[in-house]
Design an enzyme around this catalytic site. Structure first.
Site, PDB file in Angstrom:
ATOM      1  N   HIS A   1      -3.021  -3.350  -6.156  1.00 36.64           N
ATOM      2  CA  HIS A   1      -3.381  -2.882  -4.814  1.00 36.64           C
ATOM      3  C   HIS A   1      -4.877  -3.075  -4.573  1.00 36.64           C
ATOM      4  O   HIS A   1      -5.697  -2.290  -5.056  1.00 36.64           O
ATOM      5  CB  HIS A   1      -2.978  -1.402  -4.673  1.00 36.64           C
TER       6      HIS A   1
ATOM      7  N   ASN B   1      -4.059   6.369  -1.160  1.00 33.42           N
ATOM      8  CA  ASN B   1      -3.536   6.870   0.107  1.00 33.42           C
ATOM      9  C   ASN B   1      -3.029   8.307   0.030  1.00 33.42           C
ATOM     10  O   ASN B   1      -2.954   8.993   1.033  1.00 33.42           O
ATOM     11  CB  ASN B   1      -2.440   5.942   0.629  1.00 33.42           C
TER      12      ASN B   1
ATOM     13  N   GLU C   1      -6.203  -0.755  -7.598  1.00 31.96           N
ATOM     14  CA  GLU C   1      -5.268   0.195  -8.217  1.00 31.96           C
ATOM     15  C   GLU C   1      -4.189  -0.643  -8.884  1.00 31.96           C
ATOM     16  O   GLU C   1      -3.555  -1.471  -8.219  1.00 31.96           O
ATOM     17  CB  GLU C   1      -4.599   1.059  -7.141  1.00 31.96           C
TER      18      GLU C   1
ATOM     19  N   SER D   1       0.821  -1.202   0.000  1.00 33.78           N
ATOM     20  CA  SER D   1       0.000   0.000   0.000  1.00 33.78           C
ATOM     21  C   SER D   1       0.861   1.260   0.000  1.00 33.78           C
ATOM     22  O   SER D   1       0.309   2.354  -0.078  1.00 33.78           O
ATOM     23  CB  SER D   1      -0.969   0.002   1.179  1.00 33.78           C
TER      24      SER D   1
HETATM   25  P1  NAI Z   1      -0.988  -9.338   7.709  1.00 31.70           P
HETATM   26  O1  NAI Z   1       0.015  -9.039   8.758  1.00 31.70           O
HETATM   27  O2  NAI Z   1      -2.407  -9.595   8.076  1.00 31.70           O
HETATM   28  O3  NAI Z   1      -0.483 -10.609   6.850  1.00 31.70           O
HETATM   29  C1  NAI Z   1       0.830 -10.766   6.391  1.00 31.70           C
HETATM   30  C2  NAI Z   1       1.106 -12.264   6.283  1.00 31.70           C
HETATM   31  O4  NAI Z   1       2.348 -12.450   5.587  1.00 31.70           O
HETATM   32  C3  NAI Z   1       1.269 -12.964   7.642  1.00 31.70           C
HETATM   33  O5  NAI Z   1       0.387 -14.073   7.699  1.00 31.70           O
HETATM   34  C4  NAI Z   1       2.739 -13.439   7.659  1.00 31.70           C
HETATM   35  O6  NAI Z   1       2.923 -14.691   8.302  1.00 31.70           O
HETATM   36  C5  NAI Z   1       3.021 -13.553   6.175  1.00 31.70           C
HETATM   37  N1  NAI Z   1       4.429 -13.452   5.810  1.00 31.70           N
HETATM   38  C6  NAI Z   1       5.363 -12.580   6.269  1.00 31.70           C
HETATM   39  N2  NAI Z   1       6.539 -12.788   5.647  1.00 31.70           N
HETATM   40  C7  NAI Z   1       6.339 -13.801   4.767  1.00 31.70           C
HETATM   41  C8  NAI Z   1       7.177 -14.464   3.826  1.00 31.70           C
HETATM   42  N3  NAI Z   1       8.447 -14.110   3.679  1.00 31.70           N
HETATM   43  N4  NAI Z   1       6.643 -15.462   3.073  1.00 31.70           N
HETATM   44  C9  NAI Z   1       5.345 -15.822   3.228  1.00 31.70           C
HETATM   45  N5  NAI Z   1       4.509 -15.223   4.103  1.00 31.70           N
HETATM   46  C10 NAI Z   1       4.996 -14.225   4.858  1.00 31.70           C
HETATM   47  O7  NAI Z   1      -0.880  -8.124   6.660  1.00 31.70           O
HETATM   48  P2  NAI Z   1      -2.006  -7.534   5.680  1.00 31.70           P
HETATM   49  O8  NAI Z   1      -2.792  -6.497   6.380  1.00 31.70           O
HETATM   50  O9  NAI Z   1      -2.688  -8.661   4.995  1.00 31.70           O
HETATM   51  O10 NAI Z   1      -1.077  -6.749   4.614  1.00 31.70           O
HETATM   52  C11 NAI Z   1      -0.338  -7.424   3.637  1.00 31.70           C
HETATM   53  C12 NAI Z   1       0.103  -6.430   2.574  1.00 31.70           C
HETATM   54  O11 NAI Z   1      -1.041  -5.812   1.991  1.00 31.70           O
HETATM   55  C13 NAI Z   1       0.984  -5.289   3.076  1.00 31.70           C
HETATM   56  O12 NAI Z   1       1.935  -4.972   2.093  1.00 31.70           O
HETATM   57  C14 NAI Z   1      -0.010  -4.144   3.261  1.00 31.70           C
HETATM   58  O13 NAI Z   1       0.581  -2.883   3.149  1.00 31.70           O
HETATM   59  C15 NAI Z   1      -0.939  -4.396   2.091  1.00 31.70           C
HETATM   60  N6  NAI Z   1      -2.290  -3.826   2.229  1.00 31.70           N
HETATM   61  C16 NAI Z   1      -2.970  -3.909   3.419  1.00 31.70           C
HETATM   62  C17 NAI Z   1      -4.251  -3.392   3.534  1.00 31.70           C
HETATM   63  C18 NAI Z   1      -5.014  -3.494   4.822  1.00 31.70           C
HETATM   64  O14 NAI Z   1      -6.044  -2.829   4.960  1.00 31.70           O
HETATM   65  N7  NAI Z   1      -4.594  -4.326   5.777  1.00 31.70           N
HETATM   66  C19 NAI Z   1      -4.917  -2.729   2.390  1.00 31.70           C
HETATM   67  C20 NAI Z   1      -4.161  -2.791   1.170  1.00 31.70           C
HETATM   68  C21 NAI Z   1      -2.885  -3.292   1.120  1.00 31.70           C
END
Ligand code: NAI
Length: 283
Positions: A140, A190, A152, A119
């Site tokens: 995105h 954002n 996006e 993001s």
């Molecule tokens: P989250 O913390 O809920 O999930 C991340 C997951 O990635 C975790 O389950 C973790 O175990 C796993 N992980 C970490 N390193 C890893 C690796 N090397 N290989 C495989 N799995 C791995 O995070 P979330 O909120 O789902 O965000 C994920 C991405 O999406 C980020 O880049 C965030 O900026 C982006 N994003 C988040 C939004 C939101 O509202 N939460 C909205 C749009 C984008």
């Protein structure tokens, strides 16, 4: 290029939702996480959402079974070796993302497109860390992914027209509305949303109005479905601060300086809904 097999990396909030919408569109999807526990949680979340959809009559039992057959779950990244498209949704850290992209660059077939759901991080820098920068792109999605229509599509400076066209077509197949965006801090979403939230926090900080009243003005006066401070609590105040810092640093413009009250709340551990307290108290 035809995209049939997809891998989603990171089974968190976003990754599980992304895998779900791909399966819903009839694609074969592998959901990957390095932690078995996170993978199990992601799987349980998908199953629960589908169960609820069947209960509410929004989906047939047959469709649910079909979708579950399209989904597999794995902690082994090597399983990306036959994928046409990989979407990375791991933690928001450039170091971790570059590590994942460099591994994918070795594992996936040469034609595969590598997309990131970041993001805020520059796609151009992630692309430059691979040997196929023209096949790297931002995809995105918005949270919650199965509900929100927007994707996006962010073009790194190196992204080819073919890569862009394939990903755009895929977003349409997912029944999402794609919007083309160049790779600049905050993209479009954002860059516009976060300064509005930051300004709402300044309004409280300067004693102009209470959080309830700021939200009431934007909801009742501007027809926003949710006030900016409620939304900030929902997103997480640490995430809001982090994105404001990306904008501030990326543009070098003081108009993006994070509000001191936002910094103070984050220092206090008042991170919004997830910590039980932000601009509002959550039971
Ligand atoms: P989250 O913390 O809920 O999930 C991340 C997951 O990635 C975790 O389950 C973790 O175990 C796993 N992980 C970490 N390193 C890893 C690796 N090397 N290989 C495989 N799995 C791995 O995070 P979330 O909120 O789902 O965000 C994920 C991405 O999406 C980020 O880049 C965030 O900026 C982006 N994003 C988040 C939004 C939101 O509202 N939460 C909205 C749009 C984008």
């Amino acid at each position: 290029m035809s995209i049939n097999k997809v891998m989603v990396i990171g089974a968190g909030q976003m990754g599980a939702g992304i895998a779900q919408v791909f399966a819903q569109a009839g694609l074969h999807v592998k959901l990957n996480d390095r932690e078995q526990e996170a993978l199990d949680k992601g799987q349980a979340g998908i199953e629960k959402r589908l169960e609820r959809a069947v209960e509410k009559g929004r989906m047939t039992d047959v469709k649910r079974e079909e979708m579950l057959e399209h989904l597999t779950f794995t902690t082994d990244l090597q399983e990306a070796s036959d994928c046409d498209l990989v979407i990375e949704a791991v933690v928001e850290s450039m170091k971790v993302k570059i590590d994942v992209f460099q591994q994918l660059d070795e594992i996936t077939p040469p034609h595969a497109i590598l997309a990131t759901n970041t993001s805020s991080l520059p796609i151009t820098e992630i692309a430059a860390a691979t040997k196929r920068p023209d096949q790297v792109i931002g995809m995105h999605f918005m949270n919650p992914v199965p509900v929100m229509k927007l994707v996006e599509i962010i073009r790194a400076i190196q992204t080819s027209d073919d890569t862009y066209a394939s990903v755009r077509e895929m977003a349409e197949k997912l029944q999402k509305t794609p919007v083309e965006v160049e790779d600049f801090p905050g993209f479009v979403s954002n860059r516009i949303l976060m300064p509005m939230i930051n300004e709402a926090i300044y309004t409280v900080h300067e004693g102009v109005a209470s959080p309830e009243d700021v939200d009431a003005v934007m909801k009742l006066g501007m027809n926003h479905p949710m006030g900016p401070l409620t939304l900030a609590d929902f997103i997480g105040l640490d995430t809001c601060l982090y994105i404001m810092e990306v904008l501030h640093e990326g543009f070098g413009d003081s108009k993006y300086r994070p509000c001191p009250l936002l910094r103070k709340y984050v220092k206090a551990g008042w991170l919004g809904k997830k910590s039980g307290r932000g601009f509002y108290i959550y039971e």
